[in-house]
Design an enzyme around this catalytic site. Structure first.
Site, PDB file in Angstrom:
ATOM      1  CE  LYS A   1      11.584  -1.997   6.671  1.00  0.00           C
ATOM      2  NZ  LYS A   1      11.625  -1.248   5.426  1.00  0.00           N
TER       3      LYS A   1
ATOM      4  CE1 TYR B   1     -15.637  -5.639  27.915  1.00  0.00           C
ATOM      5  CE2 TYR B   1     -13.832  -6.425  26.525  1.00  0.00           C
ATOM      6  CZ  TYR B   1     -14.330  -6.078  27.775  1.00  0.00           C
ATOM      7  OH  TYR B   1     -13.523  -6.163  28.872  1.00  0.00           O
TER       8      TYR B   1
HETATM    9  C1  LIG Z   1      11.607  -2.116   4.417  1.00  0.00           C
HETATM   10  C2  LIG Z   1      12.489  -1.843   3.270  1.00  0.00           C
HETATM   11  C3  LIG Z   1      12.923  -2.892   2.451  1.00  0.00           C
HETATM   12  C4  LIG Z   1      12.358  -4.281   2.549  1.00  0.00           C
HETATM   13  O1  LIG Z   1      11.034  -4.275   2.031  1.00  0.00           O
HETATM   14  P1  LIG Z   1      10.124  -5.596   1.878  1.00  0.00           P
HETATM   15  O2  LIG Z   1       8.959  -5.108   1.113  1.00  0.00           O
HETATM   16  O3  LIG Z   1       9.779  -6.024   3.247  1.00  0.00           O
HETATM   17  O4  LIG Z   1      10.910  -6.602   1.155  1.00  0.00           O
HETATM   18  C5  LIG Z   1      13.861  -2.586   1.475  1.00  0.00           C
HETATM   19  N1  LIG Z   1      14.332  -1.320   1.304  1.00  0.00           N
HETATM   20  C6  LIG Z   1      13.914  -0.293   2.067  1.00  0.00           C
HETATM   21  C7  LIG Z   1      14.458   1.070   1.832  1.00  0.00           C
HETATM   22  C8  LIG Z   1      12.974  -0.512   3.059  1.00  0.00           C
HETATM   23  O5  LIG Z   1      12.531   0.524   3.792  1.00  0.00           O
END
Ligand SMILES: *Cc1c(COP(=O)(O)O)cnc(C)c1O
Length: 372
Positions: A43, A265
């Protein structure tokens, strides 16, 4: 300057080590053993690293189950990995996205009865195979079927048939914290919930949860951050995970602040002694958090130059960051690279009061992606 070659560019570079990502996939596969599939969370553009290249790499390592958050992400991934893998969309079906599901053969994760009905009706109307996953909320109280809705679904055989679940999953809230009793409680709740809707594969864990041990693995684990070199637990076997991402910023100018002169800044840093600095070409628009700026409590973020730490001085600005190079043996040349993240991802995140996850997902598209 005469020592600037024709390849010098002021654009930062995001170095993504695909070999490391592949090695991390294999390390997690050998941790869970042959009877458990290692899926991949890709994702948010594979946590900022580029879902297309990363997806193809993981596919090449044997991954056949992918998780994205939105259908649009799924479409991009499908175009890259081909048709021989499942792509699950975690946020679930929504009317406006349905054509993406059908067009790219995505499987929604069904999180509620509302989503169940949306998908059942849409798939049936489109004569599309309704394969999907069901997500049970076992205590994180984020997405997923609450127990009362699960009870209703478990009695509705007709709706179950319309949904053709090919995966049952849940998600842990406290997995990085090995001793937290919430883990065992969620494990138990997941088993009890799954007994109402017996089907396989079952999947409970993200990266951190995978290090909680065999009972948590079931038939599929879903790492994300660990694939990208992020450490999310204190488990010593996570040391096998290899860093995979560096943000490289070119040195654009070197100068010396005299004692009493201030920098950047709001003049938030004032030199107490003569201080040599390098101005490098990456700033908060590239994903270096403004919380990496130095403040009166001392230095915060840092980069690596000539294998030495170069602390950030003053306020990180949009396109530029100043580094303290007083202690370096050689004055860096224009076009030399300062490295952010890399093996310091966790430390950097901590000093910026954020998470390795956020450090990665905030990386912007300005840096040129260079895949190794
Ligand atoms: C993002 C996510 C993962 C992966 O999580 P990590 O901590 O990056 O390994 C797995 N399952 C779900 C439902 C997620 O939203």
């Amino acid at each position: 300057m005469s020592d600037l070659g024709p390849n010098f560019s002021s654009r930062p570079v995001l170095r993504i080590n695909l070999k490391a990502i592949k090695a991390n996939y294999k390390a997690i596969q050998s941790l869970v053993g042959k009877t458990t599939h290692v899926a991949a969370a890709v994702k948010a553009d594979a946590y900022g690293l580029g879902a297309e290249r990363v997806g193809r790499t993981l596919y090449g390592a044997g991954c056949r189950n992918f998780f994205v958050a939105t259908a649009g992400e799924g479409k991009i991934l499908r175009g890259s990995i081909g048709d021989n893998a499942s792509i699950y969309v975690l946020n679930g079906p929504a009317p406006r996205d349905l054509t993406l599901y059908f067009g790219s053969n995505l499987k929604p994760v069904i999180n509620s009865l509302v989503q169940a009905r949306i998908w059942a009706e849409a798939a049936s109307a489109a004569k599309h195979p309704p394969y999907s996953a069901i997500h049970i909320d076992t205590g994180i109280n984020r997405l997923g079927f609450p127990m009362d809705e699960l009870e209703r679904l478990s009695k509705n055989k007709n709706l179950q048939e319309q949904l053709q679940f090919d995966l049952i999953m849940s998600h842990l809230a406290c997995a990085p914290d090995k001793d937290n009793p919430a883990n065992a409680a969620q494990l138990k709740a997941f088993r009890m919930a799954a007994a109402k809707l017996p089907l396989k594969p079952m999947s409970l864990t993200n990266t951190a949860g995978t290090y909680l041990g065999k009972p948590y693995h079931f038939q599929m684990v879903r790492p994300g951050i660990g694939l990208y070199g992020g450490i999310s637990t204190t488990d010593p076997s996570q040391e096998k995970i290899t860093p995979a991402v560096s943000l490289m910023a070119p040195v654009l100018q070197v100068k010396t602040l005299k004692a009493g002169e201030s920098l950047g800044y709001n003049a938030t840093f004032t030199a107490t002694k003569d201080t040599k600095i390098a101005i490098v070409g990456a700033g908060y628009a590239d994903g270096i958090p403004i919380s990496a700026s130095s403040n009166s409590d001392g230095y915060f973020g840092h980069a690596t130059l000539q294998n030495k730490r170069a602390p950030i001085l003053g306020r990180v600005s949009m396109d530029l960051t100043a580094l303290d190079i007083t202690h370096l043996k050689k004055t860096p040349r224009i076009g030399d690279w300062a490295e952010f993240l890399g093996g310091n991802l966790e430390e950097d995140a901590k000093s910026c009061q954020t998470l390795n996850y956020e450090m990665l997902t905030r990386l912007s598209s300005r840096a040129r992606r260079e895949y190794l």
